[in-house]
Write an enzyme that holds these catalytic residues in place. Structure first.
Site, PDB file in Angstrom:
ATOM      1  N   GLY A 159      -5.466 -14.972 -25.698  1.00 56.25           N
ATOM      2  CA  GLY A 159      -6.447 -13.885 -25.582  1.00 56.25           C
ATOM      3  C   GLY A 159      -5.734 -12.553 -25.460  1.00 56.25           C
ATOM      4  CB  THR A 160      -6.733  -9.165 -25.661  1.00 56.44           C
ATOM      5  OG1 THR A 160      -8.047  -9.165 -25.088  1.00 56.44           O
ATOM      6  CG2 THR A 160      -6.804  -9.487 -27.144  1.00 56.44           C
ATOM      7  CG  ASN A 180     -12.089 -12.833 -18.916  1.00 57.40           C
ATOM      8  OD1 ASN A 180     -13.198 -12.649 -18.411  1.00 57.40           O
ATOM      9  ND2 ASN A 180     -11.924 -13.348 -20.123  1.00 57.40           N
ATOM     10  CG  MET A 200      -3.944 -21.099 -23.641  1.00 54.56           C
ATOM     11  SD  MET A 200      -5.704 -21.376 -23.914  1.00 54.56           S
ATOM     12  CE  MET A 200      -6.352 -19.753 -23.546  1.00 54.56           C
ATOM     13  CB  ILE A 216      -4.046 -29.435 -18.517  1.00 52.95           C
ATOM     14  CG1 ILE A 216      -5.129 -29.103 -19.546  1.00 52.95           C
ATOM     15  CG2 ILE A 216      -4.583 -30.371 -17.437  1.00 52.95           C
ATOM     16  CD1 ILE A 216      -5.468 -30.223 -20.487  1.00 52.95           C
ATOM     17  CG  LEU A 217      -1.929 -25.547 -14.086  1.00 48.32           C
ATOM     18  CD1 LEU A 217      -2.422 -24.344 -13.285  1.00 48.32           C
ATOM     19  CD2 LEU A 217      -0.410 -25.527 -14.203  1.00 48.32           C
ATOM     20  CG  ASN A 240     -10.167 -23.013 -16.018  1.00 49.22           C
ATOM     21  OD1 ASN A 240      -9.453 -22.161 -16.573  1.00 49.22           O
ATOM     22  ND2 ASN A 240     -10.774 -23.963 -16.711  1.00 49.22           N
ATOM     23  CG  HIS A 247     -14.022 -24.481 -19.938  1.00 49.37           C
ATOM     24  ND1 HIS A 247     -12.888 -24.849 -20.628  1.00 49.37           N
ATOM     25  CD2 HIS A 247     -15.038 -25.174 -20.485  1.00 49.37           C
ATOM     26  CE1 HIS A 247     -13.215 -25.738 -21.555  1.00 49.37           C
ATOM     27  NE2 HIS A 247     -14.515 -25.951 -21.498  1.00 49.37           N
TER      28      HIS A 247
HETATM   29  C1  GAR Z   1     -11.389 -16.530 -22.089  1.00 50.74           C
HETATM   30  O1  GAR Z   1     -12.467 -16.365 -22.954  1.00 50.74           O
HETATM   31  C2  GAR Z   1     -11.457 -17.875 -21.398  1.00 50.74           C
HETATM   32  O2  GAR Z   1     -12.759 -18.379 -21.349  1.00 50.74           O
HETATM   33  C3  GAR Z   1     -10.565 -18.723 -22.260  1.00 50.74           C
HETATM   34  O3  GAR Z   1      -9.532 -17.863 -22.688  1.00 50.74           O
HETATM   35  C4  GAR Z   1     -10.096 -16.590 -22.896  1.00 50.74           C
HETATM   36  C5  GAR Z   1      -9.108 -15.508 -22.519  1.00 50.74           C
HETATM   37  O4  GAR Z   1      -9.608 -14.288 -22.956  1.00 50.74           O
HETATM   38  N1  GAR Z   1     -10.017 -19.820 -21.528  1.00 50.74           N
HETATM   39  C6  GAR Z   1      -9.718 -20.989 -22.078  1.00 50.74           C
HETATM   40  O5  GAR Z   1      -9.885 -21.242 -23.244  1.00 50.74           O
HETATM   41  C7  GAR Z   1      -9.127 -22.008 -21.126  1.00 50.74           C
HETATM   42  N2  GAR Z   1      -9.520 -23.316 -21.520  1.00 50.74           N
HETATM   43  P1  GAR Z   1      -8.998 -12.911 -22.488  1.00 50.74           P
HETATM   44  O6  GAR Z   1      -7.496 -13.003 -22.722  1.00 50.74           O
HETATM   45  O7  GAR Z   1      -9.654 -11.897 -23.358  1.00 50.74           O
HETATM   46  O8  GAR Z   1      -9.321 -12.748 -21.050  1.00 50.74           O
END
Ligand code: GAR
Length: 229
Positions: A13-14, A17, A99, A101-102, A116, A118
């Site tokens: 992701g970026t 969050n 990403m 799993i712990l 977490n 999800h």
């Molecule tokens: C989030 O959308 C979260 O739900 C997902 O990664 C993204 C990170 O986005 N998490 C997973 O897939 C974990 N299984 P971000 O970097 O923009 O916050």
């Protein structure tokens, strides 16, 4: 004393969050917590850049480096848990785009203190489905990450998708649910358009869950349901 928070993320992701968490702290929606460290298993995670811009300590905890030293995945989890517990004295671990799993080797350091985010709707502990509008059963999408989980919901022709914040337990994506957000799937949605709307909601529910945790408002009942007191 403010709770010491660690945010764990990856390069999928970026770090949006993380940004939402920091904004909620700035706006005092999260009053009793502060992010003391941001950890990534990838050195090119944009979340690390966001953290450094805010003078928050960052740690790259690369699994590959660990493996090259002949160590196991379990030893990685153990070392990460120990680092966060002992060096950073963390009260709450937030997986926000993490990403890996712990296992219990990590979780034993943070029992009911690691949450977490999800990108799918997860039912309460002991339930098999989310029931939509009293009749449609939405099966949980577990173990899938980011846009893969989102695409899965489209492929299954679910009427809704959404995200869940839950406590982590050794069984992946099965821990006690704190809060969910639902988003209707439109007929012309791609994973990208749907995920963009889901993220807007994630930026609300994750800070909300953290605020409750930091104010000691979350109680896990015996049956695995979370009560907000
Ligand atoms: C989030 O959308 C979260 O739900 C997902 O990664 C993204 C990170 O986005 N998490 C997973 O897939 C974990 N299984 P971000 O970097 O923009 O916050």
């Amino acid at each position: 004393m403010k709770k010491r928070i660690a945010v764990l993320l990856s390069n999928k992701g970026t770090g949006s969050n993380l940004a939402a968490i920091l904004k909620a702290i700035d706006e005092k929606k999260i009053r009793n917590g502060r992010v003391v460290v941001v950890v990534s298993n990838k050195d090119d995670a944009y979340g690390l850049v966001r953290a450094r811009e805010r003078q928050i300590r960052t740690v790259v905890f690369d699994l590959k480096d660990f493996r090259q030293k002949g160590k196991t995945r379990r030893e990685y989890d153990e070392a990460l848990g120990k680092l966060l517990k002992e060096k950073y004295r963390i009260d709450l671990v937030v997986l926000a785009g993490w990403m890996l799993i712990l296992s219990d080797a990590f979780i034993k350091y943070f029992p009911n203190k690691a949450i977490n985010l999800h990108p799918s709707l997860l039912p309460d502990v002991g339930e098999e489905y989310i029931i939509y509008k009293n009749k449609i059963k939405i099966k949980p999408i577990r173990g899938e990450h980011t846009d893969m989980a989102v695409q899965f919901a489209i492929d299954k022709h679910y009427p809704i998708a959404g995200s869940t914040v839950h406590f982590i337990t050794p069984v992946v994506d099965c821990g006690p649910v704190i809060i969910r957000s639902e988003v209707e799937i439109q007929p012309d949605d791609s994973a990208e358009t749907l995920f963009a709307r889901m993220k807007v909601e994630e930026h609300e529910i994750l800070p909300q869950a953290i605020a409750w945790f930091c104010e000691d408002k979350l109680r896990i009942k015996k049956i695995g349901k979370v009560e907000i007191v």
